[in-house]
Design an enzyme around this catalytic site. Sequence first.
Site, PDB file in Angstrom:
ATOM      1  N   ARG A   1      -3.044   2.134   6.808  1.00  0.00           N
ATOM      2  CA  ARG A   1      -3.425   2.660   5.490  1.00  0.00           C
ATOM      3  C   ARG A   1      -4.248   3.951   5.611  1.00  0.00           C
ATOM      4  NH1 ARG A   1      -4.054   0.864  -0.074  1.00  0.00           N
ATOM      5  NH2 ARG A   1      -6.118   1.464  -0.769  1.00  0.00           N
TER       6      ARG A   1
ATOM      7  N   ILE B   1      -4.579   6.707  -4.293  1.00  0.00           N
ATOM      8  CA  ILE B   1      -3.837   5.526  -3.858  1.00  0.00           C
ATOM      9  C   ILE B   1      -4.558   4.334  -4.501  1.00  0.00           C
ATOM     10  CG2 ILE B   1      -5.262   5.309  -1.760  1.00  0.00           C
ATOM     11  CD1 ILE B   1      -2.861   4.332  -0.235  1.00  0.00           C
ATOM     12  N   SER B   2      -3.802   3.366  -5.003  1.00  0.00           N
ATOM     13  CA  SER B   2      -4.435   2.197  -5.632  1.00  0.00           C
ATOM     14  C   SER B   2      -5.167   1.364  -4.593  1.00  0.00           C
ATOM     15  CB  SER B   2      -3.366   1.310  -6.282  1.00  0.00           C
ATOM     16  OG  SER B   2      -2.657   2.012  -7.245  1.00  0.00           O
ATOM     17  N   GLN B   3      -6.146   0.613  -5.056  1.00  0.00           N
ATOM     18  CA  GLN B   3      -6.875  -0.250  -4.109  1.00  0.00           C
ATOM     19  C   GLN B   3      -5.937  -1.356  -3.581  1.00  0.00           C
ATOM     20  OE1 GLN B   3      -9.403  -3.413  -5.136  1.00  0.00           O
ATOM     21  NE2 GLN B   3      -9.555  -2.785  -7.264  1.00  0.00           N
TER      22      GLN B   3
END
Length: 221
Positions: free
Chosen positions: A43, A69-71
Amino acid sequence: MSQYDLNGLVTNTEPKASRMIDQLKAQGVTHPELLELMANLPRHEFVESAFSHLAYSATPLPIGRNQTISQPLTVARMTEWLLTYARLGRVLEVGTGSGYQTRILAHFFNKVHTVERQEWLHELAKKRLLSMGVNNVEYLFGDGQAGWPHKVEMDAVIITAMASKIPLALTSCLKEQGILIMPIDHPSPQIGCWRKEGDRWKCLGTESAHFVPLLEGIENV
Ligand code: SAH
């Protein structure tokens, strides 16, 4: 530190990645293959380098061009809905962004179609995923509100930016019984999962989440 294997997955030796997985399990994510994939995906390579030390934290992070970027929980929840409810044939993603969600979709679906309105992000995500050996994704630089340019019926549509209303082109390309995942901001910011049942939408789940807005047109600077 990470080491690529032949499929472009990594054996992730980051202790932070295993803490992220423990948190996801504690938050109710249960799908073993999804957890394994997220444990092994680097990530930190998908976020802006200044934030890579935070890549496995429970927070959205910058990916460039004022986008995020989403969690991890949001990504996991959206994917788990797809794994639970969708036929894993063809999926359309609106908002390629960093390509992290795209990479996860590519693991589970036969074919991923992904659209990004910012050329710089589109090119970067494509290069990143190709270098990881991902070869079942079609990338489009364009306004995803218009849907996919060629008439293909999707088993699922996932929108990773907040729209005030759902573009018709995105619902009409979805097969009957297809799954739609999109953010909504009423009564509070959240992501939801719906099944297309004729001209009705059956809500299958919601989860609190924040997203950048779905914008019109393209940006090529
Ligand atoms: N799924 C992404 C999240 C990216 S954030 C990830 O895993 O990183 C949302 C993305 O949607 C941004 O990159 C933004 O540029 C893009 N976007 C916003 N409006 C869009 C539109 N109309 N068409 C295509 N992409 C759009």
